[in-house]
Design a protein around this motif. Sequence first.
Motif: not given
Length: 300
Positions: A214-241
Motif C-alpha cells: 500500500w505504501i509503495n502504491a502511495s509513493n507511485y501516486y506521489c511521483e506521478n500525480l500530475g499525469i494520473i490526474r490528466k488521464i483520469i479526467e479523460k475517462l467518462d465518469a458515467d462508465d463506472a462508479i
Amino acid sequence: MSANIPLNKLSNESFRNFLEMCTGKDVLTEATLRLGYVNEIFEKTVDKIKFELSGKKIWVSIDETTDIEGRFVANVIVGTLEVDCPGKQYLVHSELLEKTNYSTISKLFDKSLGLIGVQHDNVLLFTSDADPYMVKAANSLKALYFKMVHITCTAHGLHRVAEEVRGKFSTVDKIISSFKKTFQKAPNRVQIFKNEAPNLNLPPEPVITRWGTWINASNYYCENLGIIRKIIEKLDADDAISIKEAQKYVSKDGIERDLAYIKSNFSILTVSITKLQEKELPLADALNIFENVEREFQTL
C-alpha cells in the motif's frame, strides 16, 4: 516435482512429446506417477528431513493464508539453530483448517513436529504473527515445549504499522482503491492510459497480504500525480462508479501534501520489510534494521 511442475502438465501432448524426445523413453501418466512414485518420494523426503534435524535445536514458524477458494491453509516451517552459520530450513507440513484459532494452531504445531520426530526439549523458538490466537497457542504449547520462546515476526510488526498509516489517510486509500478498480479488466481504459503515458507503468494493485504494497502504491501516486490526474479526467465518469470516485478524490485539497508526507516519512517501512524478509539475514543485521526504523520514527 523438485522443479515444482504440477504433474497434471503431463496431460499436455506437446510437453509429453518433448520429454519423450529428450529422454528416449515413454513418459508415464499422471495417475501412474501419483499411485506408484509420489508416496515413495514423500517418505524419502521425510526421512531426509528427520536425519538433518536429528539431535539439532530447532525453530518453528507457522503462518496461515487463504487459497483461491477462500479456504484456510496453514504452513509449518522448521529450521536448525546453528552457532556460527545459518541453519537449514524445511517446509514440513501444509494443512487445510476448518477455522483458525489457538486450538487448531496448537494441534497443527504438535502434529507437524510429530511427523518429523522432533523431541520437545529441542524446540527453542516459535515465531508467528501477532494475532491473538497465535499468541494464545504459543502460551498453551509452552506447557509441552518447556524450553520454547515465542516471538512475533518483526516484518509483520512493521506491516501492522503500515496498516495504521493506511487507516490515517483515508483519501489516499480511496484514490488507490478507485484507480485499481478503474483499470482492472478494462482494456480500453488501459489503452488510453498507455497512449497518454507510454513510459509509465499502470497504477499498482496493492494486496493487503503482501506487506508494504500500500505504501509503495502511495509513493507511485506521489511521483506521478500530475499525469494520473490528466488521464483520469479523460475517462467518462458515467462508465463506472470507480472512475467517478477516482476523479473526485484525486482533486481533493491537500492530497499532494498527504502523499508527500507518506513518502518522506513511511517509505522506510517497505524498505525495512523487504530487508527483513531476506533469507539467512544475520540477527545483528535484523536488529539494526528494526532499531533504525525506531530512530526514524522518533524524529516525526
